[in-house]
Design an enzyme around this catalytic site. Sequence first.
Site, short mmCIF file in Angstrom:
data_model
loop_
_atom_site.label_atom_id
_atom_site.label_comp_id
_atom_site.label_asym_id
_atom_site.label_seq_id
_atom_site.Cartn_x
_atom_site.Cartn_y
_atom_site.Cartn_z
CD GLU A 335 -3.20 0.88 2.06
OE1 GLU A 335 -4.19 0.20 1.74
OE2 GLU A 335 -3.10 1.44 3.17
CG HIS A 366 7.57 -29.80 4.00
ND1 HIS A 366 8.38 -30.87 3.70
CD2 HIS A 366 8.08 -29.24 5.13
CE1 HIS A 366 9.32 -30.98 4.62
NE2 HIS A 366 9.17 -30.00 5.51
CE LYS A 477 -11.31 2.70 0.90
NZ LYS A 477 -10.83 3.70 1.82
#
Length: 505
Positions: A335, A366, A477
């Site tokens: 950000e 793994h 937004k």
Amino acid sequence: MTDSPEASAAWSAIEQYESPRIERLFEADPGRLKRLSVEVAGMTFDWSKTHLGPVLLKDIAGLAGAMDFETRRRGLFAGEVVNPSEGRSATHVAERGQGAAHDNELAANFRMRMRQLIDAIEAEAFGPVEAVLHIGIGGSALGPALAVDALGRDSTRVQLRTVANIDGEAMDEAVRGLNPETTLIVVVSKSFTTTETLTNMDAALEWLEGAGVEDATGKIIAVTANPDKALEAGVDETRILPFADSVGGRYSLWSAVGVSIALALGWDAYEAMLEGAAEMDRHFRLAPLGENAPFVAAASDLFYVHNRGSEARAVFAYDERLRLLVPYLQQLIMESNGKSVTLDGQPLGRPSAPVIWGGVGTDAQHAVFQLLHQGSLVMPIEFVAVIENEDSQDPRQHRQLLLNAFAQGAALMTGRENKEDAARHYPGDRPSVTILLERLDARTLGALIAFYEHRTFTEAALLGINPFDQFGVELGKDMARAIDDPEARAGFDPSTRALIEKAGL
Ligand code: F6P
């Protein structure tokens, strides 16, 4: 912004730098390990398994000179406008008492107010409190979640639950098993306009009311830089903890946003985190560039992005207590520095922040380490490990954990040749950095987080970008609001409209 001739020369030197294999660098310089290690605030940082060396560091210091890095760093600590697109300073260092005098004073006043409220809570002004439901998203949740998950495992104080997502599943999970009568709701939002947080606040109120709790609103504490909005939402002034607008969301755990940390871990632990961060602030401000942990880290990061084209960086915490470090860093770094324009609004013209990803060792070994050892994408890896063993298990487990971390770094660097079988050939020369903590306590965690903040700031300064705004999230937004408006929907593309229709929304 076109590069100045000095910056241009420094960039060319960095981009064209050719390094021998890392093992050859060790052979050529017996002092390499010492030269590329820094010890500060209970941590050892080791960059010797990267391609950094004196010439490259000098070139990057040259870029720092050309980009006025020291002036920008001074500006950060002096409370100057370092966030020009929003016309403000970035005062998280003042929360640790390391900013300009007036910013330090303001932060101390807000902290005193927070302390008074905590004293009242602990004196049972809200009745007995067994749990805190912390509602917030992004920077308003990731810091407290990380700190309490890392340090609060044996705490006998209040239990902390956090909820961020607007998904009701997240809320269900967060309140599962909690007693509404003894749960305090801490709503954290810098803007106090964030849809997820306000929706979750309503859901929490319904949860309290549904359980018959009297005066449910009286159980809400709001932490915000926009107290008027919290008042509008019905929170009484006495239960609002303000913080300065100049403290960015992703830098806000040091402010009153840390109230949940102080409640879950105790005031002393919260202060110790601030002290640890202040120690890193002083180191960042004063240590010469070649011995300055955030600067050397940024130099290494910059080299891999701009010389090797590695637009990814992986962090593996070899400690279960640090399992939330990666999500925290993803917001902090991506950000802050996921930008394409310079401070003065010109196209940047070169890559900015890499993708940050990672996980916990040894689990990750793994699952994803195949790509790191043999994949076509080469990127710097960061190992974060803790020497002191604090779990109640057989110490051999912790020993194995650390040995695994160190073995991975060695394997990445040396590789293993197999001339007969290409599938079993390990090319090596893959860089890694190790950050080794003496112990994981509040002070060291504070210093570690501040280290990452300053490293991110340094990278932004070297690129000439603003790490303190985040306009990139605004479009999403706006569209999320528009998509809920039937008229505005008509303007959406066919794919999106079809998805809405299919979901029956
Ligand atoms: O949308 C991004 C963002 O603004 C982050 O920067 C911030 O940490 C988060 O949302 C939450 O914002 P607020 O604290 O204002 O609710």
